[in-house]
Design an enzyme around this catalytic site. Sequence first.
Site, PDB file in Angstrom:
ATOM      1  CG  LEU A 116       0.032  -7.671  -1.679  1.00 49.86           C
ATOM      2  CD1 LEU A 116       1.121  -8.036  -2.412  1.00 49.86           C
ATOM      3  CD2 LEU A 116      -0.065  -8.358  -0.270  1.00 49.86           C
ATOM      4  CG  ASP A 117      -2.241  -0.138  -1.368  1.00 51.37           C
ATOM      5  OD1 ASP A 117      -2.014   0.393  -0.195  1.00 51.37           O
ATOM      6  OD2 ASP A 117      -2.107   0.757  -2.204  1.00 51.37           O
ATOM      7  CB  VAL A 118      -7.421  -3.814   0.890  1.00 50.95           C
ATOM      8  CG1 VAL A 118      -8.915  -3.355   1.480  1.00 50.95           C
ATOM      9  CG2 VAL A 118      -7.519  -4.927  -0.020  1.00 50.95           C
TER      10      VAL A 118
END
Length: 160
Positions: A23-25
Amino acid sequence: AVSYIKHVASALEFVHQHSINHLDVKPANIMVRKEDCQAVLIDFGLSKQYDASGEQTSTTPVGISHGYAPMEQYNAGGVGTFSPQTDIYSLGATLYKLVTGNTPPQAIEIFNDGLPELLANVPSQIKKVIKKSMQPKKAERYNSIKDFIQQLDRKEDSVL
């Protein structure tokens, strides 16, 4: 760029097999090891784990990295169920940044105006992967990291 993205995709494939979404690539969460030039995915602070039915098991807040977060991350409960497509969007946006040097537009801009045309020197197969990965609707993205990688590896269609 493609080599680095494949390294990150491999890490995502592993975490997805364990029902975890990163959820934070984004580029800032990828480091390249000096000794072997291997790209390493870091910062799992926003990640969520999901149970066997696909429901989240953690209550970590949802973060937004503008340009890299798909539309569902902007909505309350939008990442409440497991979906590889959320990380696939961010992976495609990261590839966009690596090949253009520009931060991708926000998801709502892509929804309203479409993805800007990529430079002519970007191979057409890479363009296709980026465009499909960054579709505003989850259902129109690749279903799995394996599908994403297979398309990256696919040779461009030859002109007859």
